[in-house]
Design a protein around this motif. Sequence first.
Motif, PDB file in Angstrom:
ATOM      1  N   UNK A   1      65.903  19.832  -9.323  1.00 19.33           N
ATOM      2  CA  UNK A   1      66.357  19.027  -8.307  1.00 19.33           C
ATOM      3  C   UNK A   1      67.484  18.826  -7.793  1.00 19.33           C
TER       4      UNK A   1
ATOM      5  N   UNK B   1      75.282  11.160 -11.391  1.00 23.88           N
ATOM      6  CA  UNK B   1      73.748  11.263 -11.931  1.00 23.88           C
ATOM      7  C   UNK B   1      73.755  12.916 -12.828  1.00 23.88           C
TER       8      UNK B   1
ATOM      9  N   UNK C   1      72.703  12.170 -16.513  1.00 24.35           N
ATOM     10  CA  UNK C   1      71.788  12.604 -18.139  1.00 24.35           C
ATOM     11  C   UNK C   1      72.472  13.678 -18.925  1.00 24.35           C
TER      12      UNK C   1
ATOM     13  N   UNK D   1      49.195   8.838  -8.745  1.00 17.91           N
ATOM     14  CA  UNK D   1      49.542   8.695 -10.358  1.00 17.91           C
ATOM     15  C   UNK D   1      48.108   7.503 -10.337  1.00 17.91           C
ATOM     16  N   UNK D   2      46.951   8.506 -11.596  1.00 14.08           N
ATOM     17  CA  UNK D   2      46.191   7.383 -12.014  1.00 14.08           C
ATOM     18  C   UNK D   2      46.054   6.655 -13.092  1.00 14.08           C
ATOM     19  N   UNK D   3      47.011   6.326 -13.734  1.00 12.39           N
ATOM     20  CA  UNK D   3      47.100   5.917 -14.323  1.00 12.39           C
ATOM     21  C   UNK D   3      47.550   4.617 -14.529  1.00 12.39           C
ATOM     22  N   UNK D   4      46.757   3.827 -15.460  1.00 13.86           N
ATOM     23  CA  UNK D   4      47.223   2.011 -15.237  1.00 13.86           C
ATOM     24  C   UNK D   4      48.234   1.288 -14.856  1.00 13.86           C
ATOM     25  N   UNK D   5      48.020   0.373 -14.351  1.00 14.53           N
ATOM     26  CA  UNK D   5      48.868  -0.686 -13.423  1.00 14.53           C
ATOM     27  C   UNK D   5      50.475  -0.759 -15.162  1.00 14.53           C
ATOM     28  N   UNK D   6      49.703  -1.324 -16.174  1.00 14.61           N
ATOM     29  CA  UNK D   6      50.382  -0.985 -17.319  1.00 14.61           C
ATOM     30  C   UNK D   6      49.572  -0.997 -18.164  1.00 14.61           C
ATOM     31  N   UNK D   7      50.650  -0.484 -19.158  1.00 16.27           N
ATOM     32  CA  UNK D   7      49.629   0.049 -20.559  1.00 16.27           C
ATOM     33  C   UNK D   7      50.758  -0.475 -21.278  1.00 16.27           C
ATOM     34  N   UNK D   8      50.341  -1.437 -22.980  1.00 19.00           N
ATOM     35  CA  UNK D   8      51.649  -1.775 -23.611  1.00 19.00           C
ATOM     36  C   UNK D   8      51.465  -1.021 -24.701  1.00 19.00           C
TER      37      UNK D   8
END
Lengths: 399, 162
Positions: free
Chosen positions: B14, B21, B25, B155-162
């Motif tokens: 990028x 920034x 980093x 993004x096919x991940x679940x909204x919240x993953x603990x």
Amino acid sequence: MSFDYQDKISEVVKNVPPSAIRRFFDLANEMKGEVISLSIGEPDFVTPWSIREAGINSLIDGYTHYSPNAGYIDTRVAISKYIKRRYDVSYDPGHEVLVTVGGSEGLDIAARALINPGDEVIIVEPCFVAYKATVLFAHGVPVVIETRQENDFKLMPEELEAAITSKTKYLILGYPSNPTGAIMTMEELSRIKDVLLKHPNVIVLSDELYCELNYDSSKPASLVCFEELKERVIMINGFSKSYAMTGFRIGYVLGPSELIAPMTKIHQYCIMCSPSMAQLAIVEAANNCDEAVSEMRDEYNHRRRIIIQGLKDAGLTCFTPMGAFYAFPSIKSTGLSSEEFCERFLKEKRVAIVPGNAFGACGEGHVRISYAASLDDIIEAMKRLKDFINKIKVGNINA
Amino acid sequence: MINRMELLRIIQNDARLTPDNIAIMLDCDVAEVEAELSALSNEKIILGYSAQIDWEKMDKDNVVAMIEVRITPMRNKGFDHIADILCKNDKVTACYLMSGGFDLMLIYEDKNLRDVASFVSDKIAPLDGVLSTTTHFILKKYKSNGIIFEKGDTDDRQAVIL
């Protein structure tokens, strides 16, 4: 008259409370796709191609049957060699390695193999939500040690000493930590080891799922590295977090054969074996993917630093997380509860993070921010966080 | 001391990142980052900053050809003399000396097939030392410079993953 389902459900299951943040879950799910998600406890990277390819090839080659209960011997050998290379500790692939369905199965079968009703299990909170539940499901009694920000969320030896009783069966230790990002160095673990040596009946369940995501040391730090303790440490590990393989549902458990055998018995009856395709994929992961892991770790580390600076700029206090991909800042200065903070941040700034109390009562006053997200999203979310905190401060002054 | 490889990897991913920034980093001072970027430019290690563009989506008339060139090397100059001449053309976006059945590989971009044909017949073929050319046209770009062109960004991940 309707059927009384509640009457049929196990009291143990009924008594395990649902997540403390269920309402927030529902809200975050409703808004998915409209918000920046720093609420996700799994890598945003896709599994390295060579690992996926190994999985695909296993299907092409017809590995679509049950494997041996403990896992293919090639898989166990690959795991054993990987552990030797990374930890310099030896495990016999024949009797001391069990391939499981993710690290979570390891937690479950360890609890069921070890706990007699009433046995105490020491849990170090804030922690992964399954620790307490697996103990309760196995009729154990969780004994919680609450760690604190002023100690960088590390387990203090004197706190462990105070928590051990004649009923203590095992200690669950999860470092690098989800949700805090805390790590334990070998020096700090050595002090924990000294306490444990005074209590020869206490077993340790060492959850090391994030072992490769340690920004302090290139080598994992673990209690299994102490020869005098190794005989009573069960390591729960896997490739989900470090190798971005969460959906493969594959993990492993290492320990003395006398403890692995009863766990294998439960695994044999309840699971049969881990998915064959995933077992063959992790042979590739364990043997040939150090460079891919290193690149992901570097990327997480860059994001971690951006998050830490963003939290400072926003005026939140946060100890410096050195592991996993989480920061766990305090939001006590805002006067809001963890859940209020997250709900308002979600609604007003469209950024999802997780209330700290989801990981234990002592997580109240904190939030978990995951940096398993793109750099663009993290930079934008930190800008919104700063705006949000300023808005709260102005609101507090005007109130 | 900045790790040059790490710095280069960051801006290759990028180039829009600010020195501020990048300094965060890399856990170093902004001045250090600016000095290192300047040094890398002076040493011609950083040759420019450009965006990755899918021109097809702009309905721009554009043909990309890969031209293989066989050459008789010139005494004392080898292949460099002809490569230098060909590189001067702005529409040659890349030029490589190759092993195998030919010597130079050119990436050439122009408006249409006729323009490419003119370049090959008028500009390459007459050069002393050029033995033959073979031209290939790119029909579709799937991946370029490490970027997959039609990759979905959901993004096919679940909204919240603990």
